[in-house]
Scaffold this motif. Structure first.
Motif, mmCIF file in Angstrom:
data_model
loop_
_atom_site.group_PDB
_atom_site.id
_atom_site.type_symbol
_atom_site.label_atom_id
_atom_site.label_comp_id
_atom_site.label_asym_id
_atom_site.label_seq_id
_atom_site.Cartn_x
_atom_site.Cartn_y
_atom_site.Cartn_z
ATOM 1 N N ASP A 52 99.053 -9.278 72.375
ATOM 2 C CA ASP A 52 100.247 -9.694 73.021
ATOM 3 C C ASP A 52 100.078 -11.218 74.187
ATOM 4 O OD1 ASP A 52 100.413 -6.773 73.277
ATOM 5 O OD2 ASP A 52 99.986 -5.944 74.498
ATOM 6 N N GLN A 53 98.823 -11.437 73.376
ATOM 7 C CA GLN A 53 98.303 -13.161 73.808
ATOM 8 C C GLN A 53 99.581 -14.178 72.916
ATOM 9 O OE1 GLN A 53 94.719 -13.760 75.528
ATOM 10 N NE2 GLN A 53 94.126 -11.217 75.929
ATOM 11 N N GLY A 54 99.732 -13.125 71.823
ATOM 12 C CA GLY A 54 100.613 -14.154 70.920
ATOM 13 C C GLY A 54 99.375 -14.320 69.467
ATOM 14 N N LEU A 55 98.723 -14.538 70.013
ATOM 15 C CA LEU A 55 96.604 -14.863 69.343
ATOM 16 C C LEU A 55 97.246 -14.012 67.554
ATOM 17 C CD1 LEU A 55 94.267 -15.078 72.260
ATOM 18 C CD2 LEU A 55 95.914 -17.054 70.925
ATOM 19 N N LEU A 56 97.307 -13.178 67.539
ATOM 20 C CA LEU A 56 97.135 -12.236 66.085
ATOM 21 C C LEU A 56 98.378 -11.542 65.355
ATOM 22 C CD1 LEU A 56 93.419 -10.859 66.944
ATOM 23 C CD2 LEU A 56 94.555 -12.767 65.732
ATOM 24 N N ARG A 57 98.108 -10.990 65.157
ATOM 25 C CA ARG A 57 99.947 -9.843 64.411
ATOM 26 C C ARG A 57 99.059 -9.309 63.823
ATOM 27 N NH1 ARG A 57 104.908 -11.062 62.825
ATOM 28 N NH2 ARG A 57 104.576 -13.954 62.618
ATOM 29 N N ARG A 58 99.233 -7.994 64.156
ATOM 30 C CA ARG A 58 98.743 -6.560 63.194
ATOM 31 C C ARG A 58 99.695 -6.450 62.748
ATOM 32 N NH1 ARG A 58 96.575 -2.274 66.314
ATOM 33 N NH2 ARG A 58 96.217 -1.075 64.224
ATOM 34 N N HIS A 59 98.417 -6.310 61.353
ATOM 35 C CA HIS A 59 99.317 -5.130 59.755
ATOM 36 C C HIS A 59 98.636 -3.733 59.780
ATOM 37 C CE1 HIS A 59 99.928 -9.376 58.706
ATOM 38 N NE2 HIS A 59 99.130 -10.160 59.541
ATOM 39 N N TYR A 60 99.244 -3.411 59.338
ATOM 40 C CA TYR A 60 98.685 -1.527 58.698
ATOM 41 C C TYR A 60 96.974 -1.409 58.371
ATOM 42 C CZ TYR A 60 97.882 2.857 56.842
ATOM 43 O OH TYR A 60 97.834 3.905 55.988
ATOM 44 N N GLY A 61 96.318 -1.368 59.496
ATOM 45 C CA GLY A 61 94.658 -0.658 59.383
ATOM 46 C C GLY A 61 94.188 -1.760 59.505
#
Length: 254
Positions: free
Chosen positions: A43-52
């Motif tokens: 939400d802070q734009g620091l990481l990106r979610r991927h499956y798993g």
């Protein structure tokens, strides 16, 4: 920012993709706790979610260089490679794609006999060069030093000069809707040419590629015959793969 959040950021930046379960075990907390931490960092734009799992925000824009990618997910990729090698009979003609997973496949195929291999992947060629009865065909042209491959446009055109038994290739990412993603249009063109000029196509994708973003969209999952991964697929993508009639094989240690 909490101390654990900073540690998560450091781990993800170092490893480029980390599974939620691994992070939970590493920090000795419940997966739900890590998911909450990751959600806040995303939400802070620091990481990106991927499956798993999770990757850095810049993971999708530019691919890492070959030597750095080669160190990631080696156990999983070797598992995939062994499964693919079991699908290829002696005497086959192959096109082999760019990237690191096809290199693991090439190493797993070194004991096969009488193969014809068309590739622009220099590490694939190097692996097969150790076989006495393997013929290797390379395109001419400029080498992409960072990626250890040569003249993608020439390789795509060269594929049209052959009708091979199997095309073996990876992708930058597989989107939830089944879109196949890469990092530039030449990579897309090469993959399309490999598929079009093979009797059977085999897409190899470790867990980090499932749901991973990449900028160049080219083709859908229904264009391949076999999908070999080291993990089960999320429900939406699994349904699309099944509906497309793609044979999905989950590589195991057995």
């Amino acid at each position: 920012m909490a101390m654990r959040d900073n540690a998560i950021l450091d781990l993800v930046r170092d490893r480029h993709f980390v599974r939620i379960e691994w992070l939970a075990a590493h920090f000795g907390v419940a997966p739900q706790t890590i998911r909450r931490d990751v959600r806040e960092l995303c939400d802070q734009g620091l990481l990106r979610r991927h499956y798993g799992g999770v990757g850095p925000m810049d993971f999708a824009s530019v691919n890492l260089d070959f030597d750095r990618r080669r160190l990631l997910h080696r156990v999983e990729r070797k598992r995939i490679a062994a499964t693919v090698a079991g699908m290829i009979p002696d005497g086959s003609a192959l096109t082999m794609g760019i990237g690191t997973t096809p290199c693991h496949v090439a190493e797993a195929l070194r004991d096969h006999h009488d193969l014809l291999v068309i590739t622009c992947n220099l590490r694939v060629a190097e692996a097969f060069a150790q076989s006495r009865d393997c013929r290797i065909v390379l395109p001419s042209g400029e080498v992409r030093n960072r990626h250890r491959d040569i003249n993608l446009a020439g390789a795509a055109a060269q594929c049209a000069d052959y009708r091979v038994d199997f095309a073996i290739f990876g992708v930058g990412g597989i989107d939830q809707d089944g879109s196949l993603l890469d990092f530039d249009s030449q990579e897309v063109d090469l993959r399309r040419s490999m598929i079009a000029n093979s009797r059977e196509s085999i897409l190899v994708a470790d867990q980090s590629k499932i749901g991973r973003a990449a900028p160049a969209r080219g083709g859908m999952i229904d264009s391949v015959d076999h999908l070999v991964t080291d993990t089960h697929l999320p429900a939406t993508l699994s349904a699309r793969v099944a509906d497309a009639g793609v044979r999905h094989v989950v590589a195991t240690d057995e």
